[in-house]
Write an enzyme that holds these catalytic residues in place. Sequence first.
Site, PDB file in Angstrom:
ATOM      1  N   ARG A  44       2.010  -7.566   5.043  1.00 56.68           N
ATOM      2  CA  ARG A  44       0.578  -7.623   4.753  1.00 56.68           C
ATOM      3  C   ARG A  44       0.171  -9.067   4.479  1.00 56.68           C
ATOM      4  O   ARG A  44       0.913  -9.819   3.848  1.00 56.68           O
ATOM      5  CB  ARG A  44       0.239  -6.760   3.542  1.00 56.68           C
ATOM      6  CG  ARG A  44      -1.242  -6.444   3.417  1.00 56.68           C
ATOM      7  CD  ARG A  44      -1.500  -5.488   2.257  1.00 56.68           C
ATOM      8  NE  ARG A  44      -0.724  -4.252   2.349  1.00 56.68           N
ATOM      9  CZ  ARG A  44      -0.837  -3.256   1.485  1.00 56.68           C
ATOM     10  NH1 ARG A  44      -1.678  -3.339   0.477  1.00 56.68           N
ATOM     11  NH2 ARG A  44      -0.109  -2.165   1.632  1.00 56.68           N
ATOM     12  N   SER A 102      -4.864  -1.027   3.806  1.00 54.70           N
ATOM     13  CA  SER A 102      -4.842  -0.116   2.662  1.00 54.70           C
ATOM     14  C   SER A 102      -6.064  -0.329   1.775  1.00 54.70           C
ATOM     15  O   SER A 102      -7.193  -0.234   2.218  1.00 54.70           O
ATOM     16  CB  SER A 102      -3.531  -0.293   1.892  1.00 54.70           C
ATOM     17  OG  SER A 102      -3.404   0.660   0.877  1.00 54.70           O
ATOM     18  N   HIS A 103      -5.829  -0.644   0.497  1.00 53.01           N
ATOM     19  CA  HIS A 103      -6.910  -0.800  -0.478  1.00 53.01           C
ATOM     20  C   HIS A 103      -7.263  -2.257  -0.711  1.00 53.01           C
ATOM     21  O   HIS A 103      -8.048  -2.569  -1.609  1.00 53.01           O
ATOM     22  CB  HIS A 103      -6.490  -0.178  -1.814  1.00 53.01           C
ATOM     23  CG  HIS A 103      -5.277  -0.841  -2.405  1.00 53.01           C
ATOM     24  ND1 HIS A 103      -4.016  -0.670  -1.871  1.00 53.01           N
ATOM     25  CD2 HIS A 103      -5.136  -1.692  -3.443  1.00 53.01           C
ATOM     26  CE1 HIS A 103      -3.156  -1.387  -2.574  1.00 53.01           C
ATOM     27  NE2 HIS A 103      -3.804  -2.014  -3.534  1.00 53.01           N
ATOM     28  N   LYS A 150       2.408  -0.679   8.056  1.00 48.12           N
ATOM     29  CA  LYS A 150       3.318   0.243   7.392  1.00 48.12           C
ATOM     30  C   LYS A 150       4.174   0.890   8.469  1.00 48.12           C
ATOM     31  O   LYS A 150       3.659   1.322   9.509  1.00 48.12           O
ATOM     32  CB  LYS A 150       2.543   1.308   6.619  1.00 48.12           C
ATOM     33  CG  LYS A 150       1.747   0.764   5.441  1.00 48.12           C
ATOM     34  CD  LYS A 150       0.976   1.863   4.736  1.00 48.12           C
ATOM     35  CE  LYS A 150       0.174   1.312   3.564  1.00 48.12           C
ATOM     36  NZ  LYS A 150      -0.628   2.369   2.883  1.00 48.12           N
ATOM     37  N   ASP A 186      -8.992   5.746  -0.642  1.00 49.54           N
ATOM     38  CA  ASP A 186      -8.902   4.302  -0.441  1.00 49.54           C
ATOM     39  C   ASP A 186      -9.084   4.022   1.049  1.00 49.54           C
ATOM     40  O   ASP A 186      -9.463   4.908   1.816  1.00 49.54           O
ATOM     41  CB  ASP A 186      -7.578   3.752  -0.977  1.00 49.54           C
ATOM     42  CG  ASP A 186      -6.379   4.143  -0.121  1.00 49.54           C
ATOM     43  OD1 ASP A 186      -6.442   5.197   0.548  1.00 49.54           O
ATOM     44  OD2 ASP A 186      -5.381   3.404  -0.120  1.00 49.54           O
ATOM     45  N   ASP A 196      -7.226   3.582   3.687  1.00 46.19           N
ATOM     46  CA  ASP A 196      -6.502   4.318   4.725  1.00 46.19           C
ATOM     47  C   ASP A 196      -6.188   5.742   4.301  1.00 46.19           C
ATOM     48  O   ASP A 196      -5.389   6.426   4.930  1.00 46.19           O
ATOM     49  CB  ASP A 196      -5.231   3.579   5.149  1.00 46.19           C
ATOM     50  CG  ASP A 196      -4.212   3.438   4.023  1.00 46.19           C
ATOM     51  OD1 ASP A 196      -4.614   3.468   2.839  1.00 46.19           O
ATOM     52  OD2 ASP A 196      -3.007   3.285   4.325  1.00 46.19           O
ATOM     53  N   ASP A 213      -4.557   7.246   1.876  1.00 47.90           N
ATOM     54  CA  ASP A 213      -3.309   7.765   1.310  1.00 47.90           C
ATOM     55  C   ASP A 213      -3.354   7.766  -0.219  1.00 47.90           C
ATOM     56  O   ASP A 213      -2.392   8.179  -0.869  1.00 47.90           O
ATOM     57  CB  ASP A 213      -2.078   7.016   1.838  1.00 47.90           C
ATOM     58  CG  ASP A 213      -2.085   5.529   1.522  1.00 47.90           C
ATOM     59  OD1 ASP A 213      -3.002   5.051   0.815  1.00 47.90           O
ATOM     60  OD2 ASP A 213      -1.159   4.831   1.985  1.00 47.90           O
ATOM     61  N   ARG A 214      -4.489   7.321  -0.804  1.00 53.40           N
ATOM     62  CA  ARG A 214      -4.694   7.388  -2.256  1.00 53.40           C
ATOM     63  C   ARG A 214      -5.898   8.270  -2.545  1.00 53.40           C
ATOM     64  O   ARG A 214      -6.916   8.189  -1.850  1.00 53.40           O
ATOM     65  CB  ARG A 214      -4.949   6.006  -2.847  1.00 53.40           C
ATOM     66  CG  ARG A 214      -3.815   5.022  -2.689  1.00 53.40           C
ATOM     67  CD  ARG A 214      -4.140   3.732  -3.414  1.00 53.40           C
ATOM     68  NE  ARG A 214      -3.118   2.729  -3.243  1.00 53.40           N
ATOM     69  CZ  ARG A 214      -2.879   1.756  -4.114  1.00 53.40           C
ATOM     70  NH1 ARG A 214      -3.610   1.660  -5.212  1.00 53.40           N
ATOM     71  NH2 ARG A 214      -1.923   0.880  -3.905  1.00 53.40           N
ATOM     72  N   HIS A 249      -1.326   7.805  -5.282  1.00 54.87           N
ATOM     73  CA  HIS A 249      -0.534   8.423  -4.222  1.00 54.87           C
ATOM     74  C   HIS A 249       0.024   9.749  -4.733  1.00 54.87           C
ATOM     75  O   HIS A 249       0.629   9.799  -5.804  1.00 54.87           O
ATOM     76  CB  HIS A 249       0.642   7.529  -3.818  1.00 54.87           C
ATOM     77  CG  HIS A 249       0.251   6.268  -3.118  1.00 54.87           C
ATOM     78  ND1 HIS A 249       0.142   6.179  -1.752  1.00 54.87           N
ATOM     79  CD2 HIS A 249      -0.047   5.037  -3.593  1.00 54.87           C
ATOM     80  CE1 HIS A 249      -0.209   4.945  -1.410  1.00 54.87           C
ATOM     81  NE2 HIS A 249      -0.333   4.240  -2.511  1.00 54.87           N
TER      82      HIS A 249
END
Length: 468
Positions: A18, A106-107, A116, A242, A244, A246-247, A329
């Site tokens: 990242r 992501s966030h 990822k 978030d 993407d 996943d949260r 998560h």
Amino acid sequence: MTFRHRFDPTTLREYDIRGIVGKTLGPEDAHAIGRTFASLVARAGGRRLVIGHDGRLSSPSLEHALVEGAMASGMAVQRIGCGPTPMLYFAAIALGADAAVMVTGSHNPPDYNGFKMVRANRPFFGAQIRELGRLSAAGDVIPHRSGTVRDVDIRPAYVTRLLRDQGSGPRPLKVVWDNASSAAGDVLSMLVARLPGTHHILNGDIDGHFPAHHPDPTIPANMRQLAAAVRAEKADIGLAFDGDADRLGVVDETGTIIWADQLLVLLARDVLRTRPGATIIADVKASQILFDEIARAGGTPLMWKSGHSPIKTRMAETDALLAGEMSGHFFFADHWYGFDDALYAAVRVLEMVSHLKTPLSALRTALPARVSTPELRFDCPESRKFAVIAEVAARLEKTGATVCAIDGVRVSTPDGWWLLRASNTQAALTARAEGTTGTALARLQAELCAQLAQSGIAAPDFTEAGNN
């Protein structure tokens, strides 16, 4: 064709790759990831690779370069397009792929992006990412060969699978969703069209500018719009993602945030009703209340390292049915695949709430009360952060303190606990403390600060401490 590429070392992180687009990360890095990761997959006998991307402005160009790199290593690439990260994990399983890569920031802020990776449906992280960097720098890849690419629309199958185990609760719900302009937008629209109850979506369009607010539901300021909408709509619950998806973040019918460890208590009780004795994992940042309540409900609580990759790995090792992190998560292996998926977690939460005879807030307020700080992140030189943890651990050992050292140091006392750990992604330390009373919390904070002072590190600002 000669290949050799060096990544900016700051981009090779513990759980993913990242960086800041245009500064530390660009299409040439994406191509190198495709070329090198695909070579690792090919050397292990694999050939099928699934690739997806989130809704960030830079994601399409990075995804294109990633695909080109993977094809140069002979991969049969299946492109699933823009969507949430957990949809990529699902696609890898449903399509029988050997590995998968998601382009996502992501966030993080809009100018960030990253990658990822999973191989054989297991997280690709830590030493594996460092090895990828080494191989890329050395040009140690398989000879160039032409692969193939085809587009696959996995969204209908994913939504159908999300709904497969969803029961019909006795109470129809009114739900507000904050998509936060995330990559889940299209999938979320398909999902709510098939869910019972009434649904209102905020920020449903995928937009890499994130115009309404930053896409991180762990920050209270980012939940204000959702909380206000829940109160205005007189909804039963609010759910937030978030960038993407996943949260997951949750507010009850009063607009009050239900923190991740509180939500995991409720989900654990729900799982344990039908799976008594199940192992349930939470990270070291979670409240002691969570571990106590899991045991009280007949489960086997297990504390583990923070990070979605270590959690998923530990779940597989212990056959745990559920896990969660303070970062939002949630991982279900009960009727699901063990990966973190905010959409699936949301469906499970809704099913649980639909069976309640009381408002969701009643479950929140019935939990034992504690006083805690938020997770505080503060600067520490990269060269010192792990050394500081080792110094503190050595001093604590001499005092006979009760310490859990699986991820930093978590010190337990009769009236609370405090945690100090090194960030795996930044030149920083993180700290958190929880006490049975305000007085206990103040004492625990003082202990933590004293240990930092002995290692020459300025203490974080604890003025935000309060009831979490």
